[in-house]
Design a protein around this motif. Sequence first.
Motif, PDB file in Angstrom:
ATOM      1  N   GLY A   6       0.839  -1.193   0.000  1.00 49.32           N
ATOM      2  CA  GLY A   6       0.000   0.000   0.000  1.00 49.32           C
ATOM      3  C   GLY A   6       0.865   1.229   0.000  1.00 49.32           C
ATOM      4  N   GLU A   7       0.203   2.350   0.160  1.00 50.74           N
ATOM      5  CA  GLU A   7       0.972   3.587   0.153  1.00 50.74           C
ATOM      6  C   GLU A   7       0.322   4.562   1.120  1.00 50.74           C
ATOM      7  OE1 GLU A   7       0.629   5.153  -3.811  1.00 50.74           O
ATOM      8  OE2 GLU A   7      -1.353   4.251  -3.945  1.00 50.74           O
ATOM      9  N   VAL A   8       1.154   5.410   1.702  1.00 49.58           N
ATOM     10  CA  VAL A   8       0.659   6.348   2.696  1.00 49.58           C
ATOM     11  C   VAL A   8       1.387   7.663   2.520  1.00 49.58           C
ATOM     12  CG1 VAL A   8       1.080   6.879   5.122  1.00 49.58           C
ATOM     13  CG2 VAL A   8      -0.319   4.937   4.527  1.00 49.58           C
ATOM     14  N   TYR A   9       0.627   8.753   2.578  1.00 55.02           N
ATOM     15  CA  TYR A   9       1.262  10.068   2.647  1.00 55.02           C
ATOM     16  C   TYR A   9       0.953  10.645   4.006  1.00 55.02           C
ATOM     17  CZ  TYR A   9       2.431  14.916   1.724  1.00 55.02           C
ATOM     18  OH  TYR A   9       2.973  16.160   1.788  1.00 55.02           O
ATOM     19  N   GLN A  10       1.967  10.758   4.847  1.00 52.78           N
ATOM     20  CA  GLN A  10       1.767  11.285   6.191  1.00 52.78           C
ATOM     21  C   GLN A  10       2.451  12.640   6.283  1.00 52.78           C
ATOM     22  OE1 GLN A  10       0.120  10.105   8.990  1.00 52.78           O
ATOM     23  NE2 GLN A  10       0.652  12.134   9.792  1.00 52.78           N
ATOM     24  N   ALA A  11       1.675  13.645   6.673  1.00 57.68           N
ATOM     25  CA  ALA A  11       2.254  14.977   6.784  1.00 57.68           C
ATOM     26  C   ALA A  11       2.218  15.422   8.229  1.00 57.68           C
ATOM     27  CB  ALA A  11       1.484  15.970   5.928  1.00 57.68           C
ATOM     28  N   VAL A  12       3.288  16.065   8.669  1.00 56.23           N
ATOM     29  CA  VAL A  12       3.299  16.683   9.988  1.00 56.23           C
ATOM     30  C   VAL A  12       3.726  18.120   9.827  1.00 56.23           C
ATOM     31  CG1 VAL A  12       3.890  14.516  11.116  1.00 56.23           C
ATOM     32  CG2 VAL A  12       5.684  16.126  10.561  1.00 56.23           C
ATOM     33  N   GLU A  13       3.489  18.897  10.878  1.00 55.10           N
ATOM     34  CA  GLU A  13       3.885  20.296  10.856  1.00 55.10           C
ATOM     35  C   GLU A  13       5.295  20.392  11.420  1.00 55.10           C
ATOM     36  OE1 GLU A  13       1.770  22.634   9.674  1.00 55.10           O
ATOM     37  OE2 GLU A  13       3.198  24.256   9.948  1.00 55.10           O
ATOM     38  N   SER A  14       6.248  20.494  10.543  1.00 56.99           N
ATOM     39  CA  SER A  14       7.617  20.646  11.017  1.00 56.99           C
ATOM     40  C   SER A  14       7.855  22.128  11.287  1.00 56.99           C
ATOM     41  CB  SER A  14       8.605  20.112   9.983  1.00 56.99           C
ATOM     42  OG  SER A  14       9.157  21.154   9.238  1.00 56.99           O
ATOM     43  N   PRO A  15       8.946  22.492  11.947  1.00 54.59           N
ATOM     44  CA  PRO A  15       9.182  23.917  12.204  1.00 54.59           C
ATOM     45  C   PRO A  15       9.202  24.745  10.929  1.00 54.59           C
ATOM     46  CG  PRO A  15      10.716  22.598  13.443  1.00 54.59           C
ATOM     47  CD  PRO A  15       9.962  21.661  12.582  1.00 54.59           C
ATOM     48  N   ARG A  16       9.453  24.106   9.802  1.00 54.90           N
ATOM     49  CA  ARG A  16       9.577  24.854   8.562  1.00 54.90           C
ATOM     50  C   ARG A  16       8.328  24.789   7.706  1.00 54.90           C
ATOM     51  NH1 ARG A  16      14.409  24.851  10.116  1.00 54.90           N
ATOM     52  NH2 ARG A  16      14.334  22.731  10.800  1.00 54.90           N
ATOM     53  N   GLY A  17       7.423  23.908   8.053  1.00 52.29           N
ATOM     54  CA  GLY A  17       6.208  23.817   7.260  1.00 52.29           C
ATOM     55  C   GLY A  17       5.729  22.389   7.169  1.00 52.29           C
ATOM     56  N   GLU A  18       4.997  22.089   6.108  1.00 51.13           N
ATOM     57  CA  GLU A  18       4.437  20.752   5.985  1.00 51.13           C
ATOM     58  C   GLU A  18       5.512  19.776   5.549  1.00 51.13           C
ATOM     59  OE1 GLU A  18       0.890  20.219   3.668  1.00 51.13           O
ATOM     60  OE2 GLU A  18       1.550  18.230   3.053  1.00 51.13           O
ATOM     61  N   MET A  19       5.834  18.861   6.458  1.00 50.99           N
ATOM     62  CA  MET A  19       6.779  17.820   6.093  1.00 50.99           C
ATOM     63  C   MET A  19       5.989  16.559   5.846  1.00 50.99           C
ATOM     64  SD  MET A  19       9.783  16.222   8.362  1.00 50.99           S
ATOM     65  CE  MET A  19      10.949  17.442   7.854  1.00 50.99           C
ATOM     66  N   GLY A  20       6.126  16.005   4.655  1.00 51.66           N
ATOM     67  CA  GLY A  20       5.354  14.821   4.328  1.00 51.66           C
ATOM     68  C   GLY A  20       6.256  13.667   3.953  1.00 51.66           C
ATOM     69  N   TYR A  21       5.879  12.465   4.412  1.00 47.16           N
ATOM     70  CA  TYR A  21       6.587  11.272   3.984  1.00 47.16           C
ATOM     71  C   TYR A  21       5.609  10.430   3.184  1.00 47.16           C
ATOM     72  CZ  TYR A  21      10.999  11.716   6.461  1.00 47.16           C
ATOM     73  OH  TYR A  21      12.237  12.127   6.863  1.00 47.16           O
ATOM     74  N   TYR A  22       6.007  10.120   1.974  1.00 47.66           N
ATOM     75  CA  TYR A  22       5.198   9.260   1.120  1.00 47.66           C
ATOM     76  C   TYR A  22       5.916   7.928   1.049  1.00 47.66           C
ATOM     77  CZ  TYR A  22       3.047   7.539  -3.185  1.00 47.66           C
ATOM     78  OH  TYR A  22       2.387   6.788  -4.125  1.00 47.66           O
ATOM     79  N   VAL A  23       5.325   6.928   1.723  1.00 52.00           N
ATOM     80  CA  VAL A  23       5.989   5.632   1.807  1.00 52.00           C
ATOM     81  C   VAL A  23       5.160   4.620   1.023  1.00 52.00           C
ATOM     82  CG1 VAL A  23       6.892   3.882   3.340  1.00 52.00           C
ATOM     83  CG2 VAL A  23       6.857   6.247   4.073  1.00 52.00           C
ATOM     84  N   VAL A  24       5.803   3.937   0.101  1.00 57.86           N
ATOM     85  CA  VAL A  24       5.121   2.916  -0.693  1.00 57.86           C
ATOM     86  C   VAL A  24       5.692   1.565  -0.288  1.00 57.86           C
ATOM     87  CG1 VAL A  24       4.608   2.096  -3.008  1.00 57.86           C
ATOM     88  CG2 VAL A  24       4.920   4.532  -2.598  1.00 57.86           C
ATOM     89  N   SER A  25       4.796   0.642  -0.030  1.00 62.79           N
ATOM     90  CA  SER A  25       5.238  -0.696   0.356  1.00 62.79           C
ATOM     91  C   SER A  25       4.769  -1.695  -0.680  1.00 62.79           C
ATOM     92  CB  SER A  25       4.666  -1.050   1.728  1.00 62.79           C
ATOM     93  OG  SER A  25       4.777  -2.437   1.941  1.00 62.79           O
ATOM     94  N   ASP A  26       5.611  -2.654  -0.968  1.00 64.91           N
ATOM     95  CA  ASP A  26       5.172  -3.735  -1.870  1.00 64.91           C
ATOM     96  C   ASP A  26       5.022  -5.041  -1.110  1.00 64.91           C
ATOM     97  OD1 ASP A  26       7.800  -4.094  -1.313  1.00 64.91           O
ATOM     98  OD2 ASP A  26       8.429  -4.570  -3.354  1.00 64.91           O
TER      99      ASP A  26
END
Lengths: 182, 100, 165, 402, 355
Positions: free
Chosen positions: D333-353
């Motif tokens: 599956g795949e997930v885009y997780q965003a958090v509020e870092s001190p600089r702005g929206e930090m997002g990790y898009y992780v794809v798993s097979d």
Amino acid sequence: MLQLVLFFVFGTIAVAAAVNLLAQRHPINSALSLIVVMASLAALFLLMGAEFLAAIQVIVYAGAIMVLFVFVIMLLNAGAEERTPGSRVAMLLGFPAVVLLAGSLAWTLLARNPRPAPVALGGGFVGSPTAIAQLLFRDFLLPFEVTSVLILIAIMGAVVLASPPRTTAGAASPEPPAKRER
Amino acid sequence: MVPISYYLVLSAILFSLGVVGFLIKRNLITLFMSIELMLNAVNLAFVAFAWQWKSLNGQVFVFFVMVVAAAEAAVGLAIIIAVFRTRETLNVDRVNLLKL
Amino acid sequence: MPLAPAITDLDQLKERPALARLLAWNPDAVEAAKLDRDELTIVVKRPAIREACAILRDDGKLQFNFLCDITCVDWYPNEPRFEVVYHLLSVPRQQRLRLKVRLAGDDPSLESITSVWPSANFFEREIYDLFGVRFSGHPNLRRIMMPEDWEGHPLRKDYPVEGYR
Amino acid sequence: MPQMFTPSPTLEATGPSTMTLNMGPQHPSTHGVLRLLLEIDGETVVRLMPDIGFLHTGIEKTCEAKFYQQAVPLTDRIDYLCPLTNNLCYVLAVERLLGLEIPPRAQWLRVMLNELTRINSHLVWLGTHALDIGAMSVFLYCFREREDTLRIFEMVSGQRMMTSYFRIGGLALEPPLGMFDTVRKFVNRFPSRVDEYENLLTANPIWLRRTKGVAYLAPEDAIALGATGPTLRASGVDIDLRRDMPYTGYEKFQFKVPISHDGDVFARYIVRVEELRESNEIVRQTLEGVPEGPIKADAPKIVLPDREKMKTQMEALIYHFKIVTEGFPVPAGEVYQAVESPRGEMGYYVVSDGSPKPYRVHVRAPSFANLQALETMCKGRLIADVVAAIGSIDIVLGEVDR
Amino acid sequence: MLRLYVEEKMLSITTFVIVSVIKIVIALAVLLTAVAYTVWLERKLVGRIQNRWGPQRVGPFGLLQPLADGAKFIFKEDLTPPYVYKPLYIAAPILSLVLALTSISLVPIGNWVTVRGVRTPLEITDVNIGLLIILGITSLSVYGVALAGWSSNSKYSLLGSLRASAQMVSYEIALGVSLVGVLIMSGSLNLREIVDMQGGHMAGFIPRWNIFRGQIVAFFVYLAAAFAETNRVPFDLPEAETELVAGYHTEYSSMKFAMFFMAEYANMITAASIATLLFLGGWHGPLGGPWWLQAILPVFWFALKVFGFIFLYIWIRGTLPRFRYDQLMAFGWKFLFPIAVANVLVTSLIVALQK
């Protein structure tokens, strides 16, 4: 005696620097030579008791006018001068004419055989700031005021001439903040 | 004990060198500097005369010459900048039209 | 929290506003859709991506006005090889949407969306640099991370992790 | 004649009166290895082109070759001023892929440390930003407090900067005794220290002249150019992922989201300074009633067992061996997780097979996107304003280049 | 006229030359030491302001740090980048330093002293237009900066030196005009006479320093302009390191850089001395005492006041941010200059009415 020695020292420096002004191809070297001329002239002024003028010579000429020259040379990044046919003609005709001029001037001046002015070092006649100021603000008040107007006009003229054509607006002031998003 | 004529001869030499410079130099700024050199030579003569006659009027005139030279330098250099902006050269042989 | 299975049936997802809007605009543009772990993914056909983005941005109800991110996944050796992934955010509605475009390995190119969001500029350059996907209509499609004279595209799966020796 | 080195890309001057200036990568105010190509007319910026990539380390590629848990230390290195925020974002993404529930104690600690990291990062920003504009002393005052936060990180994780403290399924270790007292002392002291910085800057006429109305960014431009975080909030767009799309239990805490409508350097400064105070308040709230309980999720196949259990129980030893040597499979599956870092929206898009290694990890770096707004901010302004603008968007080059 | 003060108490021109040489050597030694320890003082004070120690490894309290710095400067590799215009590139730092050191020769630091029947002023030479000559020399120091930037053939240097020359020429005007008020009150350009005018007390206890006699505005104008002339925070734009790397001396290293560095601090000391002489009463101080104390005290008061001024320099460096270039120019021309002119008008009006 000391005065004569100092005269020859600074006179030689002045002439050498003036010749160097002509010999140098790059304007910045010429400008520096001219500064040397002015500084040695300031020393000569001191010898003749014009102490205020000597200081003003350094402050105004060397410290302001020539800085302006150097500034403009830097700003325009002017390179070394190129020789053109015109300069060769000027050289051929100009040199003899000028040598003639200088020679006749010198001959006229020396032929008069004036008495040496018997003023000793440290003696009486001094162009002190007070004396000059009294002359300037009493007898020469009108010319003084006229020159101040002249300077004012020169400043305005310089600003008008040197400011770039109005194409790009300067640093734009921020517009009023837009409405809140929600 | 310097004779006044020495100063005048020095002034004449510097003036002539200024004239030479004005004639043979081709760079606008250097030309301008030659004019300044001539003015300086004249200043020297003024001061020398003032010294001889023990009168400060000569020195006051030098003062005025300086003021005029300053004004001239400001306007002249502004003109040079304007010329350079349109012609992109400082050679007088190439700046031979009055129109900017 | 056990994982709910992903919904991939287009009919079940039809009510989702973003998908409904795209289907109403052009049913052919939507290739597939998926709802997995609360994230809606719409796979858009290659020619439609720029207009799809413009529609999603300008629609008064959806308001996906913010482009978070563009990236790419290389499914080498499978075909279609590349998936370009767009993450959109609606700032007023605080909702996210993922768009995807699938690209074949022999012709990895698609239309740039820099005209819709100027912020796509760097992201698309990065994808071009690291995956070799070309974006037509990009104002300045040059390498961004790697030196100008670098050979190969490092994030492709056929590019070794240690680099070519 | 020595050969001159001409770096590429180059910027050609477009007008007769303009010249190009190469600012960086070795330049005191580019915060690392940013290179800016400036075309200037006198001192006015006509064009500005950022050139990045000098710190490109290929972390995204490296992650693909590691197990999921091995990628956590790599995320520290992306934004080296807020490593814990990176940890948090990656860990949350993988936990969502796994469908893992995190115990409340771990969540509280995550919030606390995350906010301390924000304070840490903002302190570095404030110091360097003030230094850019010429105020030397603020820099060292900020680093004095930063030292305190780094000591707290060292207490909990043994590392000052590259902490890797958040793990998939919880935290690495139980925080040591006395840690909460240290944090409490820091929290009580910190507001007066912020006052101290503000005394030096906020009402300083020179500071105001240098920042007010400088590098203006309109809200619509900010959104179009992908700016996030304080840069966006200073332009008047009210979005903060901690409040609007809460993660890891932020909904339990009360805090204000400072915004400003001025969109200039001063607005960004004020927003960040207010965030310093708000973060401090969040940390204060987290200190009240940290729940007791485990710090790791109950998922033996994913979370490493305690040392004690590993030495006494056979299953724990086997799981430990398997996790360390083989990793753990993650459902496809795949997930885009965003958090509020001190600089702005930090997002990790992780794809798993479905394998134990991430198929693709992509980082949506806030600095990378914010950097695009620089040209809009600086056009038609002076070189000195470029320096102020770079400082105000608070870029971290490790994050821009990854 | 060159008033060389070959006075009756001086035996001959030979004595004059010998005394002058001794004084020059002493003044140079003192000035260079003062420069070195101003750097030390700055590092120490800024360190304390910023919660750190400053130099403390070399010698007690880091007192030998200037020596270590000097040794480092001498042994650093002296890089001359390609493409520089060499004659001027080398001449510029020398010019800077020479002019900076020259101007101190006209600064009196105390009264006349008589040693073994030779009476001499406590300065290298006493000239009756001393202030004008100092101004002249300072106005020449623009060339060091301008030529350094131009001859380095680097964009940062060029921008830095363009800024510097424009800034120094502009602020020189405000600086000069701010001094006119004092000159009107004292009616002399001789620094010694100006100081002598400030001896004694008003109303019993207020010293008759110019700063207390209505020249306080002029003092602050001078203060700001002097900061700008010496390129110090908050006017250190020519070498604004966060914008222009190091401005006009970006391309300089080793001793050439050290010369600029020393020139900057020597200029600081000169500016501080002039402020002391013109506004703060020079070597006049409150204490009386036996003759030997009277011999030392003036120099002490002078040094104390100069130190106070330098302390202010350093304090401000640790506190204020930097102006932007256009703001700097606007500040000089639209704020300082009108104030200085207004001060001249008011002062001359008052002096005229009193007469």
